[in-house]
Design a protein around this motif. Structure first.
Motif, PDB file in Angstrom:
ATOM      1  N   LEU A   1       0.863  -1.180   0.000  1.00 51.39           N
ATOM      2  CA  LEU A   1       0.000   0.000   0.000  1.00 51.39           C
ATOM      3  C   LEU A   1       0.900   1.231   0.000  1.00 51.39           C
ATOM      4  N   SER A   2       0.969   1.893  -1.150  1.00 47.85           N
ATOM      5  CA  SER A   2       1.818   3.069  -1.291  1.00 47.85           C
ATOM      6  C   SER A   2       0.987   4.323  -1.052  1.00 47.85           C
ATOM      7  N   VAL A   3       1.498   5.206  -0.201  1.00 47.15           N
ATOM      8  CA  VAL A   3       0.760   6.402   0.204  1.00 47.15           C
ATOM      9  C   VAL A   3       1.651   7.628   0.009  1.00 47.15           C
ATOM     10  N   SER A   4       1.091   8.647  -0.646  1.00 47.50           N
ATOM     11  CA  SER A   4       1.800   9.916  -0.795  1.00 47.50           C
ATOM     12  C   SER A   4       1.039  10.991  -0.052  1.00 47.50           C
ATOM     13  N   VAL A   5       1.627  12.156   0.027  1.00 49.02           N
ATOM     14  CA  VAL A   5       1.004  13.254   0.767  1.00 49.02           C
ATOM     15  C   VAL A   5      -0.344  13.636   0.162  1.00 49.02           C
ATOM     16  N   ASN A   6      -0.484  13.528  -1.155  1.00 49.05           N
ATOM     17  CA  ASN A   6      -1.749  13.883  -1.806  1.00 49.05           C
ATOM     18  C   ASN A   6      -2.874  12.925  -1.447  1.00 49.05           C
ATOM     19  N   ASP A   7      -2.527  11.690  -1.062  1.00 52.27           N
ATOM     20  CA  ASP A   7      -3.551  10.715  -0.703  1.00 52.27           C
ATOM     21  C   ASP A   7      -4.152  10.989   0.666  1.00 52.27           C
ATOM     22  N   VAL A   8      -3.423  11.664   1.520  1.00 51.82           N
ATOM     23  CA  VAL A   8      -3.844  11.847   2.907  1.00 51.82           C
ATOM     24  C   VAL A   8      -4.387  13.242   3.174  1.00 51.82           C
ATOM     25  N   LEU A   9      -3.639  14.265   2.766  1.00 53.87           N
ATOM     26  CA  LEU A   9      -4.030  15.629   3.122  1.00 53.87           C
ATOM     27  C   LEU A   9      -5.308  16.036   2.410  1.00 53.87           C
ATOM     28  N   ASP A  10      -6.174  16.725   3.139  1.00 54.12           N
ATOM     29  CA  ASP A  10      -7.463  17.156   2.624  1.00 54.12           C
ATOM     30  C   ASP A  10      -7.742  18.556   3.140  1.00 54.12           C
ATOM     31  N   MET A  11      -8.458  19.337   2.338  1.00 55.00           N
ATOM     32  CA  MET A  11      -8.741  20.722   2.707  1.00 55.00           C
ATOM     33  C   MET A  11      -9.781  20.831   3.825  1.00 55.00           C
ATOM     34  N   TRP A  12     -10.578  19.786   4.032  1.00 50.71           N
ATOM     35  CA  TRP A  12     -11.644  19.839   5.031  1.00 50.71           C
ATOM     36  C   TRP A  12     -11.110  19.386   6.386  1.00 50.71           C
TER      37      TRP A  12
ATOM     38  N   ALA B   1      -4.693  -1.557   5.900  1.00 47.48           N
ATOM     39  CA  ALA B   1      -3.488  -2.386   6.006  1.00 47.48           C
ATOM     40  C   ALA B   1      -3.681  -3.504   7.024  1.00 47.48           C
ATOM     41  N   ARG B   2      -4.356  -3.204   8.139  1.00 48.22           N
ATOM     42  CA  ARG B   2      -4.578  -4.242   9.162  1.00 48.22           C
ATOM     43  C   ARG B   2      -5.474  -5.351   8.628  1.00 48.22           C
ATOM     44  N   ARG B   3      -6.472  -4.967   7.839  1.00 57.03           N
ATOM     45  CA  ARG B   3      -7.349  -5.992   7.255  1.00 57.03           C
ATOM     46  C   ARG B   3      -6.621  -6.828   6.213  1.00 57.03           C
ATOM     47  N   GLN B   4      -5.632  -6.229   5.537  1.00 55.37           N
ATOM     48  CA  GLN B   4      -4.919  -6.922   4.465  1.00 55.37           C
ATOM     49  C   GLN B   4      -3.631  -7.580   4.949  1.00 55.37           C
ATOM     50  N   ALA B   5      -3.371  -7.564   6.255  1.00 57.94           N
ATOM     51  CA  ALA B   5      -2.110  -8.097   6.789  1.00 57.94           C
ATOM     52  C   ALA B   5      -1.880  -9.541   6.336  1.00 57.94           C
ATOM     53  N   PRO B   6      -0.631  -9.919   6.020  1.00 57.97           N
ATOM     54  CA  PRO B   6       0.555  -9.068   6.085  1.00 57.97           C
ATOM     55  C   PRO B   6       0.560  -8.022   4.968  1.00 57.97           C
ATOM     56  N   CYS B   7       0.918  -6.812   5.345  1.00 54.31           N
ATOM     57  CA  CYS B   7       0.859  -5.702   4.395  1.00 54.31           C
ATOM     58  C   CYS B   7       1.996  -4.731   4.686  1.00 54.31           C
ATOM     59  N   VAL B   8       2.638  -4.265   3.626  1.00 55.62           N
ATOM     60  CA  VAL B   8       3.656  -3.232   3.745  1.00 55.62           C
ATOM     61  C   VAL B   8       3.018  -1.893   3.401  1.00 55.62           C
ATOM     62  N   VAL B   9       3.040  -0.966   4.352  1.00 48.37           N
ATOM     63  CA  VAL B   9       2.574   0.397   4.114  1.00 48.37           C
ATOM     64  C   VAL B   9       3.806   1.253   3.815  1.00 48.37           C
ATOM     65  N   PHE B  10       3.815   1.849   2.651  1.00 49.30           N
ATOM     66  CA  PHE B  10       4.960   2.671   2.245  1.00 49.30           C
ATOM     67  C   PHE B  10       4.535   4.132   2.224  1.00 49.30           C
ATOM     68  N   LEU B  11       5.082   4.919   3.137  1.00 50.39           N
ATOM     69  CA  LEU B  11       4.776   6.343   3.238  1.00 50.39           C
ATOM     70  C   LEU B  11       5.861   7.130   2.508  1.00 50.39           C
ATOM     71  N   ASP B  12       5.532   7.610   1.342  1.00 48.35           N
ATOM     72  CA  ASP B  12       6.496   8.386   0.567  1.00 48.35           C
ATOM     73  C   ASP B  12       6.488   9.832   1.051  1.00 48.35           C
ATOM     74  N   GLU B  13       7.647  10.475   0.981  1.00 48.92           N
ATOM     75  CA  GLU B  13       7.793  11.868   1.416  1.00 48.92           C
ATOM     76  C   GLU B  13       7.315  12.035   2.859  1.00 48.92           C
ATOM     77  N   LEU B  14       7.901  11.278   3.765  1.00 52.96           N
ATOM     78  CA  LEU B  14       7.483  11.310   5.161  1.00 52.96           C
ATOM     79  C   LEU B  14       7.642  12.700   5.767  1.00 52.96           C
ATOM     80  N   ASP B  15       8.604  13.475   5.276  1.00 49.36           N
ATOM     81  CA  ASP B  15       8.795  14.827   5.808  1.00 49.36           C
ATOM     82  C   ASP B  15       7.579  15.705   5.559  1.00 49.36           C
TER      83      ASP B  15
END
Length: 423
Positions: A205-216, A231-245
């Motif tokens: 599961l690849s996640v970028s800042v655009n997937d999370v941040l929302d204006m509301w 991710a917990r439902r799909q375990a084992p699962c690798v969550v990849f947080l790109d641009e963690l900063d």
């Protein structure tokens, strides 16, 4: 006037050549109506309304076309007020646009395939997955050329405990944990993360800042929670947080309460509701600037392990060059010499090098009229013109390694800079 009218035929040809010309299409529709061809007129007006949904002339023509076709139009569609329709439908016009749309719905595909979200940004279509989780892939660490030190660290951090469940149980080693990949851009951090997922046989599961941040307000925190629940439902699962900063930047530096709350939510999800909540969820993150990541994310139990991903070594550069040259017409390419010339280039730089060499050969073939192969001259010329994109990153990292290496956090970076005589 008939269907074989030269004017109608000419207009049909013109409309086919310029399908987006609404006035021209409406003119054709009017002539078709005058010729008694209501069905063709309805089709033309329907296409015009797709391009210009609010066009008054198109709506008036649709009313006229449907009114002139009683045999095919349901009684509820016909205007019940004046026999002569207004040129622009107004509040007093009782023309049933919904029934008209039903009659021509097979002429055009629907303009939208999903229901729009509510005005507050909520209300995802029912049944639509919130996150796209990739099935276990076929990429393995063996597919990562070179980078043996990176592979060894990954094996110790994740793979060895998983392959030895009895020893893991004996030593009380949990499968929870996070690993932070950092280094200059373009050096394959995302590819390494996918290889880890492949080794684990885990979903990705690849996640970028655009997937999370929302204006509301509140939606960013909700998105963060939902991705970890997935991710917990799909375990084992690798969550990849790109641009963690960007997702977990230092809260002391941001004036946005929303961003601070998002970091707080990320901390909560990493800890899990209870000790076993994140069992089987492997969290990997990547950043170019680890020194901008909130310090709370670096404490034990979260991203307590870091791994420096550097520009590719010689075996990795050879593998990358082979990959980018595999489908191109090349001749007499000395990969050994090219690998030596490209020391310090990132994976992205090497891809650009191959692209530049191909462009040189292509332009030369165009000028001379003779197609030729890509040779060493093209590749070496491109190598000389390619400036390592990682140099600005190392210039910034040098100051961090010298003055902000608290607790030996960047010892591996210091060792590399000394080895390269950049410190």
């Amino acid at each position: 006037m008939s269907d074989v009218s030269p004017l109608i035929q000419s207009l049909r040809t013109a409309v086919e050549a310029a399908p987006g010309d609404v006035p021209l299409r409406l003119h054709l529709a009017g002539l078709l109506l005058d010729a008694g061809q209501q069905d063709d007129a309805v089709t033309q007006v329907a296409v015009a309304l797709q391009h210009a949904p609010g066009d008054g002339q198109a709506k008036a023509l649709m009313v006229r076309a449907m009114s002139n076709s009683p045999a095919q139009t349901p009684p509820s569609v016909l205007p019940s007020a004046p026999a002569t329709p207004p040129t622009e439908p107004g509040p007093g016009n009782t023309f049933n646009w919904g029934a008209a749309a039903d009659q021509v719905k097979d002429v055009l595909p629907p303009r939208f395939v999903e229901e729009p979200l509510a005005t507050d940004g909520s209300g995802d279509p029912e049944g639509a997955p919130a996150w796209d989780v990739d099935a276990p892939g076929t990429v393995r660490l063996a597919d990562v050329g070179g980078m043996q030190e990176v592979k060894d660290r990954l094996d110790a951090a994740f793979l060895a405990p998983l392959r030895n469940p009895e020893l893991r149980k004996l030593y009380g080693k949990s499968l929870r944990g996070g690993l932070l990949l950092y280094g200059p851009p373009g050096c394959g951090k995302t590819f390494v993360a996918r290889a880890v997922a492949g080794e684990l046989g885990a979903s990705f599961l690849s996640v970028s800042v655009n997937d999370v941040l929302d204006m509301w307000i509140g939606n960013s925190e909700r998105n963060m929670h939902e991705l970890f629940e997935t991710a917990r439902r799909q375990a084992p699962c690798v969550v990849f947080l790109d641009e963690l900063d960007a997702l977990g930047g230092k809260r002391s530096r941001t004036q946005s309460a929303g961003m601070r709350n998002t970091v707080n939510q990320l901390l909560t999800e990493l800890d899990g509701v209870d000790a076993a909540a994140n069992e089987g969820v492997f969290v990997l993150a990547a950043t170019n600037v680890p020194w901008d990541v909130d310090i709370a994310l670096r404490r034990p139990g979260r991203f307590d392990r870091t791994l420096l991903v550097l520009p590719p070594d010689a075996p990795a550069r050879e593998a990358i060059l082979r990959y980018h040259l595999r489908d191109r017409p090349i001749e007499k390419v000395d990969l050994g010499k090219l690998v030596k010339m490209t020391d310090g280039l990132s994976g992205a730089d090497l891809a650009h090098l191959c692209e530049s060499a191909a462009e040189t050969a292509l332009l030369d073939s165009v000028r001379t009229g003779v197609v030729r192969m890509i040779g060493m001259k093209d590749l070496l010329g491109a190598a000389k013109q390619t400036v390592p994109s990682s140099e600005p990153w190392f210039a910034s990292a040098r100051n961090v390694a010298m003055y902000a290496n608290d607790g030996g956090m960047y010892d591996d970076l210091v060792a590399y800079l000394k080895k390269r005589r950049k410190l």
